[in-house]
Design a protein around this motif. Sequence first.
Motif, PDB file in Angstrom:
ATOM      1  N   LEU B  12      37.840 -33.535  -5.435  1.00  0.00           N
ATOM      2  CA  LEU B  12      37.019 -33.853  -6.605  1.00  0.00           C
ATOM      3  C   LEU B  12      36.070 -32.679  -6.785  1.00  0.00           C
ATOM      4  O   LEU B  12      35.479 -32.218  -5.823  1.00  0.00           O
ATOM      5  CB  LEU B  12      36.217 -35.123  -6.325  1.00  0.00           C
ATOM      6  CG  LEU B  12      35.349 -35.705  -7.408  1.00  0.00           C
ATOM      7  CD1 LEU B  12      36.194 -36.337  -8.489  1.00  0.00           C
ATOM      8  CD2 LEU B  12      34.427 -36.755  -6.830  1.00  0.00           C
ATOM      9  N   GLY B  13      35.947 -32.159  -8.018  1.00  0.00           N
ATOM     10  CA  GLY B  13      35.071 -31.010  -8.273  1.00  0.00           C
ATOM     11  C   GLY B  13      33.628 -31.350  -7.959  1.00  0.00           C
ATOM     12  O   GLY B  13      33.236 -32.504  -7.980  1.00  0.00           O
ATOM     13  N   LYS B  14      32.854 -30.322  -7.662  1.00  0.00           N
ATOM     14  CA  LYS B  14      31.452 -30.591  -7.305  1.00  0.00           C
ATOM     15  C   LYS B  14      30.678 -31.094  -8.518  1.00  0.00           C
ATOM     16  O   LYS B  14      30.677 -30.455  -9.566  1.00  0.00           O
ATOM     17  CB  LYS B  14      30.796 -29.323  -6.780  1.00  0.00           C
ATOM     18  CG  LYS B  14      31.098 -29.094  -5.312  1.00  0.00           C
ATOM     19  CD  LYS B  14      29.877 -28.521  -4.610  1.00  0.00           C
ATOM     20  CE  LYS B  14      30.087 -28.364  -3.122  1.00  0.00           C
ATOM     21  NZ  LYS B  14      30.273 -29.621  -2.434  1.00  0.00           N
ATOM     22  N   ILE B  15      30.073 -32.229  -8.353  1.00  0.00           N
ATOM     23  CA  ILE B  15      29.324 -32.829  -9.453  1.00  0.00           C
ATOM     24  C   ILE B  15      28.066 -32.012  -9.702  1.00  0.00           C
ATOM     25  O   ILE B  15      27.337 -31.703  -8.773  1.00  0.00           O
ATOM     26  CB  ILE B  15      28.959 -34.290  -9.130  1.00  0.00           C
ATOM     27  CG1 ILE B  15      30.242 -35.093  -8.942  1.00  0.00           C
ATOM     28  CG2 ILE B  15      28.100 -34.899 -10.208  1.00  0.00           C
ATOM     29  CD1 ILE B  15      30.045 -36.388  -8.211  1.00  0.00           C
ATOM     30  N   GLY B  16      27.865 -31.645 -10.976  1.00  0.00           N
ATOM     31  CA  GLY B  16      26.665 -30.890 -11.337  1.00  0.00           C
ATOM     32  C   GLY B  16      26.808 -29.396 -11.112  1.00  0.00           C
ATOM     33  O   GLY B  16      25.835 -28.672 -11.117  1.00  0.00           O
ATOM     34  N   GLY B  17      28.042 -28.899 -10.874  1.00  0.00           N
ATOM     35  CA  GLY B  17      28.252 -27.453 -10.742  1.00  0.00           C
ATOM     36  C   GLY B  17      28.643 -27.051  -9.342  1.00  0.00           C
ATOM     37  O   GLY B  17      28.618 -27.872  -8.419  1.00  0.00           O
ATOM     38  N   GLU B  19      27.191 -25.093  -7.235  1.00  0.00           N
ATOM     39  CA  GLU B  19      26.127 -24.839  -6.265  1.00  0.00           C
ATOM     40  C   GLU B  19      26.004 -26.002  -5.273  1.00  0.00           C
ATOM     41  O   GLU B  19      26.450 -27.110  -5.541  1.00  0.00           O
ATOM     42  CB  GLU B  19      24.782 -24.608  -6.973  1.00  0.00           C
ATOM     43  CG  GLU B  19      24.173 -25.831  -7.627  1.00  0.00           C
ATOM     44  CD  GLU B  19      24.701 -26.094  -9.017  1.00  0.00           C
ATOM     45  OE1 GLU B  19      24.195 -27.002  -9.659  1.00  0.00           O
ATOM     46  OE2 GLU B  19      25.639 -25.408  -9.446  1.00  0.00           O
ATOM     47  N   PHE B  29      28.945 -39.279  -1.616  1.00  0.00           N
ATOM     48  CA  PHE B  29      29.561 -40.032  -2.714  1.00  0.00           C
ATOM     49  C   PHE B  29      30.909 -39.411  -3.101  1.00  0.00           C
ATOM     50  O   PHE B  29      31.906 -40.113  -3.245  1.00  0.00           O
ATOM     51  CB  PHE B  29      28.612 -40.034  -3.912  1.00  0.00           C
ATOM     52  CG  PHE B  29      29.147 -40.740  -5.117  1.00  0.00           C
ATOM     53  CD1 PHE B  29      29.020 -42.101  -5.235  1.00  0.00           C
ATOM     54  CD2 PHE B  29      29.790 -40.040  -6.115  1.00  0.00           C
ATOM     55  CE1 PHE B  29      29.519 -42.759  -6.338  1.00  0.00           C
ATOM     56  CE2 PHE B  29      30.299 -40.684  -7.214  1.00  0.00           C
ATOM     57  CZ  PHE B  29      30.157 -42.050  -7.327  1.00  0.00           C
ATOM     58  N   VAL B  33      34.609 -41.191  -2.857  1.00  0.00           N
ATOM     59  CA  VAL B  33      35.500 -41.399  -4.008  1.00  0.00           C
ATOM     60  C   VAL B  33      36.863 -40.737  -3.749  1.00  0.00           C
ATOM     61  O   VAL B  33      37.909 -41.321  -4.029  1.00  0.00           O
ATOM     62  CB  VAL B  33      34.847 -40.859  -5.307  1.00  0.00           C
ATOM     63  CG1 VAL B  33      35.816 -40.935  -6.479  1.00  0.00           C
ATOM     64  CG2 VAL B  33      33.593 -41.647  -5.625  1.00  0.00           C
ATOM     65  N   PHE B  66      27.412 -44.411  -8.987  1.00  0.00           N
ATOM     66  CA  PHE B  66      26.782 -43.077  -9.001  1.00  0.00           C
ATOM     67  C   PHE B  66      25.354 -43.160  -9.558  1.00  0.00           C
ATOM     68  O   PHE B  66      24.444 -42.512  -9.051  1.00  0.00           O
ATOM     69  CB  PHE B  66      27.632 -42.118  -9.835  1.00  0.00           C
ATOM     70  CG  PHE B  66      27.075 -40.716  -9.886  1.00  0.00           C
ATOM     71  CD1 PHE B  66      27.178 -39.879  -8.796  1.00  0.00           C
ATOM     72  CD2 PHE B  66      26.457 -40.237 -11.026  1.00  0.00           C
ATOM     73  CE1 PHE B  66      26.667 -38.595  -8.827  1.00  0.00           C
ATOM     74  CE2 PHE B  66      25.943 -38.947 -11.070  1.00  0.00           C
ATOM     75  CZ  PHE B  66      26.051 -38.125  -9.971  1.00  0.00           C
TER      76      PHE B  66
END
Lengths: 192, 198
Positions: B12-17, B19, B29, B33, B66
Motif C-alpha cells: 500500500l502506498g505511503k499515506i500522505g506522501g 516522506e 495502520f 490494511v 483511519f
Amino acid sequence: MPVNETDLEQLETYLDDELSPEEVRELDRRLATDSALADQLDELRAQRALRVSMFRAMEPNDGEVESLLKRVDGNLHRQAHWSKLLGRLRYIGSAAACLFVGFMISHAIWPTQPHDEINTSPNTGSHVAQPVVSPTHGQIYQVVLQDENGNVIGVQNFDNLNDAREFQNDVGQLQSKHRQIQNGIRLIQDSF
Amino acid sequence: MRVSEEERPITLGKIGGPEKHTDPTIELFEKAVQNHSRRLLAIARAIVGTRASPEDVVQQAVTNLFQHRARYDWREPGGLLKRAVVNESLRLLRHPRMSMVADEHPDTTETPVGGMIENETVQQVRKALAKLPEHFRAALVLCEYENMSYQQIAETLNASVPQVKTWIHRARRQLEGMLKDYVESGRKEPARQAVEKK
C-alpha cells in the motif's frame, strides 16, 4: 437411536470446538457406541467442508486485492490531504479570531477616542478665532478673537502694535497647524 | 482466533506522501490494511453477496477506522478490521437505497480442494447463503471462515454468546433445508448412472 435436535446442536458445537473437555469426553464415548450419531457427525462435517470451500472460493485474487488497496490508498491520501488542509485552515481561523477578539476588546476599552478627535472639527466653532488688531484710546492695541460667525470669543490688550501683530501671527499659525492636524485625521479615517 | 492467518501482503502506498510518517499509527495502520485486505474482502463478499459492492464496504470501513485511528491499538488490528467490515456490511444491507451489483466474482477459480467441489455446488451454496438473514450469515461466516470463537463473534456482532450460538445453529439448519433437494439429486445422479451402466 435417532438423533434429536439437542444432539445436532451438540455435534455442531463440537465441530466449532466450543465444548468443554468434559463434554467432549462424554460425546466421544457416545460416538464410539452410537453409529447414527457418528453418521450424523460425518454428515455435518461434509456440510461444513462444503461451506468452507464456498467461502474460500469467494476469496479475492491478487489483482482484486491490489485494486482494492489502490482504491483505499487513493481515498486515504485524499483524507490525509484534506486533514492537513483543514488543520492549516484551523490555524488561520484561530489567528483571525484572535485578531478580531483583540480588536473588539480594544474597541470596548477605548470606544470614544476617535470620536473625540472628530468632534474637534473647526465647524463646531468652539475654538476657532479670527484675530483682529485695532488701536483703541490711550495707545492700547487690542487683538479680538472671533469665531467663524463673527462672534467675539476673546480680547487681548497690548501696549504696542508689534506685540499685537506678533500675537496675531502666532494665533494664525496655531490655527493653521490645528487645521492641518484635523485634515490629516480625516484623511486617515477616510482611508479606512 | 483459533487458527493463525497467513496473508499475502500487497504493498500500500505511503499515506500522505513518500516522506516518513510522524504519526506512528499511520504506519501500523498501513501494515494492518495490507495484511488483512484479502480476508476483509472475502468477509464483505460473503456477507453482502451481490446486494452491495464488497470493495465499497471494505473501503468505507477502512476509511472510518483511519479517521479515528488514534483511538485504537494497532498492534493487534485483525479483530478490529474484521469488526469494522462486518458492521459496515450489515449497515449497508440495512440501507434503504442499497442497490444490486453485478457478481464480479463468478466461481471460475479453482477451489482449494481442487476439482472435488464443483462450481455449481459452490454456486448453490452461495445462493442459499444469500437467502439467510444477515445476522445468521455474518455469524456463520465469522465462525466457519474466520474460525472465530462464539465469544469473539458475540463481541463483533454486539450480541450475547447464546444468541450467536442460536444464529449459527439456525443458519446451518436453514442452509441444510435449502440445499436438501440439490444434495439429494446429486446423490441420486451417480446411483442412476451406475444402474444405466449395468
